[in-house]
Design a protein around this motif. Structure first.
Motif, PDB file in Angstrom:
ATOM      1  N   GLY A 271      26.683   1.654 -39.906  1.00  0.00           N
ATOM      2  CA  GLY A 271      26.438   0.563 -40.837  1.00  0.00           C
ATOM      3  C   GLY A 271      25.035   0.528 -41.399  1.00  0.00           C
ATOM      4  N   THR A 272      24.212   1.503 -41.013  1.00  0.00           N
ATOM      5  CA  THR A 272      22.833   1.536 -41.495  1.00  0.00           C
ATOM      6  C   THR A 272      22.601   2.739 -42.398  1.00  0.00           C
ATOM      7  N   VAL A 273      21.485   2.684 -43.106  1.00  0.00           N
ATOM      8  CA  VAL A 273      21.063   3.778 -43.979  1.00  0.00           C
ATOM      9  C   VAL A 273      19.671   4.204 -43.549  1.00  0.00           C
ATOM     10  N   GLU A 274      19.535   5.455 -43.157  1.00  0.00           N
ATOM     11  CA  GLU A 274      18.238   6.016 -42.791  1.00  0.00           C
ATOM     12  C   GLU A 274      17.688   6.803 -43.974  1.00  0.00           C
ATOM     13  N   VAL A 275      16.414   6.584 -44.284  1.00  0.00           N
ATOM     14  CA  VAL A 275      15.812   7.243 -45.446  1.00  0.00           C
ATOM     15  C   VAL A 275      14.560   7.999 -45.026  1.00  0.00           C
ATOM     16  N   LYS A 276      14.492   9.241 -45.456  1.00  0.00           N
ATOM     17  CA  LYS A 276      13.273  10.037 -45.318  1.00  0.00           C
ATOM     18  C   LYS A 276      12.824  10.428 -46.717  1.00  0.00           C
ATOM     19  N   THR A 277      11.597  10.054 -47.047  1.00  0.00           N
ATOM     20  CA  THR A 277      11.103  10.306 -48.395  1.00  0.00           C
ATOM     21  C   THR A 277      10.670  11.762 -48.555  1.00  0.00           C
ATOM     22  N   LEU A 278      11.180  12.389 -49.604  1.00  0.00           N
ATOM     23  CA  LEU A 278      10.792  13.739 -49.970  1.00  0.00           C
ATOM     24  C   LEU A 278      10.752  13.798 -51.486  1.00  0.00           C
ATOM     25  N   ASP A 279       9.697  14.372 -52.023  1.00  0.00           N
ATOM     26  CA  ASP A 279       9.496  14.360 -53.473  1.00  0.00           C
ATOM     27  C   ASP A 279      10.352  15.433 -54.140  1.00  0.00           C
ATOM     28  N   VAL A 280      11.617  15.114 -54.311  1.00  0.00           N
ATOM     29  CA  VAL A 280      12.580  15.995 -54.968  1.00  0.00           C
ATOM     30  C   VAL A 280      13.395  15.152 -55.950  1.00  0.00           C
ATOM     31  N   PRO A 281      13.970  15.783 -56.992  1.00  0.00           N
ATOM     32  CA  PRO A 281      14.677  15.005 -58.017  1.00  0.00           C
ATOM     33  C   PRO A 281      16.022  14.456 -57.570  1.00  0.00           C
ATOM     34  N   GLN A 282      16.597  15.003 -56.501  1.00  0.00           N
ATOM     35  CA  GLN A 282      17.892  14.528 -56.022  1.00  0.00           C
ATOM     36  C   GLN A 282      17.779  14.017 -54.594  1.00  0.00           C
ATOM     37  N   THR A 283      18.643  13.105 -54.262  1.00  0.00           N
ATOM     38  CA  THR A 283      18.764  12.633 -52.890  1.00  0.00           C
ATOM     39  C   THR A 283      19.941  13.328 -52.221  1.00  0.00           C
ATOM     40  N   SER A 284      19.676  14.006 -51.110  1.00  0.00           N
ATOM     41  CA  SER A 284      20.748  14.583 -50.299  1.00  0.00           C
ATOM     42  C   SER A 284      21.146  13.578 -49.237  1.00  0.00           C
ATOM     43  N   MET A 285      22.429  13.463 -49.010  1.00  0.00           N
ATOM     44  CA  MET A 285      22.874  12.498 -48.011  1.00  0.00           C
ATOM     45  C   MET A 285      23.958  13.083 -47.122  1.00  0.00           C
ATOM     46  N   VAL A 286      23.887  12.690 -45.861  1.00  0.00           N
ATOM     47  CA  VAL A 286      24.919  12.964 -44.872  1.00  0.00           C
ATOM     48  C   VAL A 286      25.415  11.622 -44.372  1.00  0.00           C
ATOM     49  N   PHE A 287      26.723  11.487 -44.270  1.00  0.00           N
ATOM     50  CA  PHE A 287      27.283  10.240 -43.752  1.00  0.00           C
ATOM     51  C   PHE A 287      28.313  10.564 -42.693  1.00  0.00           C
ATOM     52  N   GLY A 288      28.534   9.629 -41.793  1.00  0.00           N
ATOM     53  CA  GLY A 288      29.519   9.882 -40.751  1.00  0.00           C
ATOM     54  C   GLY A 288      29.765   8.670 -39.892  1.00  0.00           C
ATOM     55  N   GLY A 289      30.864   8.749 -39.153  1.00  0.00           N
ATOM     56  CA  GLY A 289      31.243   7.665 -38.257  1.00  0.00           C
ATOM     57  C   GLY A 289      32.116   8.184 -37.143  1.00  0.00           C
ATOM     58  N   ILE A 290      32.837   7.267 -36.517  1.00  0.00           N
ATOM     59  CA  ILE A 290      33.660   7.599 -35.365  1.00  0.00           C
ATOM     60  C   ILE A 290      34.943   8.288 -35.818  1.00  0.00           C
ATOM     61  N   GLY A 291      35.224   9.427 -35.222  1.00  0.00           N
ATOM     62  CA  GLY A 291      36.452  10.161 -35.514  1.00  0.00           C
ATOM     63  C   GLY A 291      37.281  10.325 -34.260  1.00  0.00           C
ATOM     64  N   LEU A 292      37.947  11.456 -34.136  1.00  0.00           N
ATOM     65  CA  LEU A 292      38.795  11.725 -32.984  1.00  0.00           C
ATOM     66  C   LEU A 292      38.449  13.086 -32.392  1.00  0.00           C
TER      67      LEU A 292
END
Length: 467
Positions: A271-292
């Motif tokens: 439920g949270t968003v973690e951000v690391k600042t890097l001076d690039v034109p695009q934001t890369s993101m990984v998302f995930g949660g509970i699976g099986l």
């Protein structure tokens, strides 16, 4: 966190020219594929369980179509066995197994491979150390001897250790400015604090220089054993020859591994968003949660559900909503990631910094919508048709067949799984999807890890979390 692909969801070191020559010769031979007869399931009838006189088991597909033998091995217990203060031991140790063993130093070992066009390599994942062997059948004797030396008596000579260490450090330095890698590392660290899964598999710029030869030797001694070994072989070798060869290759290993217990874990920070600042034109993101986990009875319905969410490059809901309708990203994906001690659903994408917040909101909404409303009959039928029809593509080369057989063993799916797999997918109903969606809906929150200069994320900042 990648795993071999069997309905599931490394360190890079400089390769000497001898390695590349051997790999090239094997690759040219493998251009003619070891394809199973149609349908793909008929491959199972060719799988033989070979047990050596000493009790070592391998699964074999004996095929004389090509004068080639492919072997895949796995020792259960990979990066999760790293010392807490020294992540990267498993990765470095695996990279060094073919860099000198027995009475052969690194150069002599590589020369032996090149002389006989043998390809042998090792790597580490979270839960195993894997090895791949490719050889012409006429050279199977020397190839098996090199496998024996690599796993039973690796040297970890100072020269080789420092050379491969420097390669690993160079790779780590490159990764510092790679947004997608940083997003993945940050996701794992946030999801699994104080757990082996939260540590960087390849180590860090701080930990890798501290790894000693003793650390590497200790890891190999406790991890490379007979009781945690899985073996798959495909190609031009008869079972009566393979059986004794298994004892020759692996019989000198310790009978039992000395693995440190790894606790089961669920991801934190949902439920949270973690951000690391890097001076690039695009934001890369990984998302995930509970699976099986892979042994969950609902795994196949969940596998089909994920295909509809983000498992297809062109027909998934995330692809349609994120790329086709809004042009937010070139690609977006999700997959199930069943680790030995955690069941996950993971995904990723990259978008313009100014549209990062919109993309996060949309992924959350589409995930919850699918879990709440479910798919249509047509959507489910299309997903099953694709998953059934594409299954044969996993068996169009000897290497792929060996990899599949190995993963089936690791997942304990049974030697007849290939026969049963498409039937399991075909049997998935809307009620099955609703049931598994209900399980996911019990905790549908996702953890997002973003690297770049994202905008539109209320409450999220550099290194912080927010909604």
């Amino acid at each position: 966190m990648s795993t071999r692909h069997q309905d599931r969801g490394t360190a890079v070191s400089p390769a000497p020219a001898r390695k590349l020559l051997a790999a090239g010769l094997i690759a040219m031979t493998a251009l003619v594929s070891l394809a199973p007869t149609s349908p793909a399931q008929s491959e199972t009838t060719r799988i033989q369980r070979v047990v050596s006189p000493g009790g070592i088991e391998a699964w074999l597909v004996h095929d004389t179509t090509l004068p080639l033998v492919a072997m895949e091995v796995a020792f259960l217990g990979g990066g999760a066995q790293d010392p807490a203060d020294k992540p990267g031991v498993a990765s470095l140790a695996a990279s060094l197994l073919d860099e000198g063993a027995g009475d052969l130093d690194a150069r002599a070992f590589q020369d032996k491979m090149a002389e006989k066009a043998i390809e042998l390599r090792f790597d580490a994942s979270r839960d195993m150390v894997g090895g791949s062997l490719r050889t012409l059948s006429e050279n199977v004797g020397p190839a098996f001897e090199l496998m024996k030396l690599a796993v039973a008596s690796p040297r970890f000579d100072d020269e080789a250790v420092e050379r491969i260490r420097q390669g690993q450090l160079a790779n780590l330095r490159r990764r510092v400015n790679d947004p997608s890698t940083q997003a993945s590392l940050a996701w794992s660290a946030k999801a699994f604090p104080n757990h082996p899964y939260g540590r960087p598999l390849a180590g860090s710029l701080e930990s890798v220089p501290t790894i000693t030869r003793g650390d590497l030797a200790a890891f190999a001694k406790k991890t490379l054993a007979r009781d945690n070994l899985k073996i798959a072989v495909v190609g031009d070798i008869a079972p009566e020859k393979l059986g004794p060869a298994l004892d020759e290759m692996f019989g000198a290993l310790p009978a039992k591994a000395e693995l440190t217990p790894v606790p089961d874990v669920t991801p934190q920070g949902l439920g949270t968003v973690e951000v690391k600042t890097l001076d690039v034109p695009q934001t890369s993101m990984v998302f995930g949660g509970i699976g099986l986990k892979r042994n969950d009875p609902d795994f196949i319905p969940a596998f089909v559900l994920n295909h509809m969410l983000g498992g297809s490059a062109f027909s998934s809901r995330l692809f349609k909503e994120v790329r086709e309708k809004r042009g937010l990203a070139y690609s977006v994906y999700s997959h199930l990631a069943p680790l030995d001690h955690a069941g996950l659903i993971l995904g990723g994408t990259a978008t313009k910094n100014e549209r990062a917040g919109e993309t996060v909101d949309l992924i959350r909404a589409e995930y919850l919508k699918l879990l709440t409303e479910g798919p249509s009959e047509e959507e489910l039928a299309d997903a099953k048709s694709y998953l059934i029809g594409s299954f044969a593509l996993r068996f169009d080369s000897s290497a792929k067949v060996a990899s599949q057989l190995l993963q089936i063993q690791i997942d304990d799916l049974g030697i007849d799984y290939i026969d049963r797999r498409n039937e399991l997918v075909a049997a998935v109903t809307l009620d099955d999807i609703k049931r598994v969606a209900g399980r996911f809906r019990e905790n549908p929150a996702l953890l997002f890890s973003l690297v770049g200069k994202p905008e539109g994320l209320a409450g999220a900042g550099n290194g912080s979390s927010g909604g």
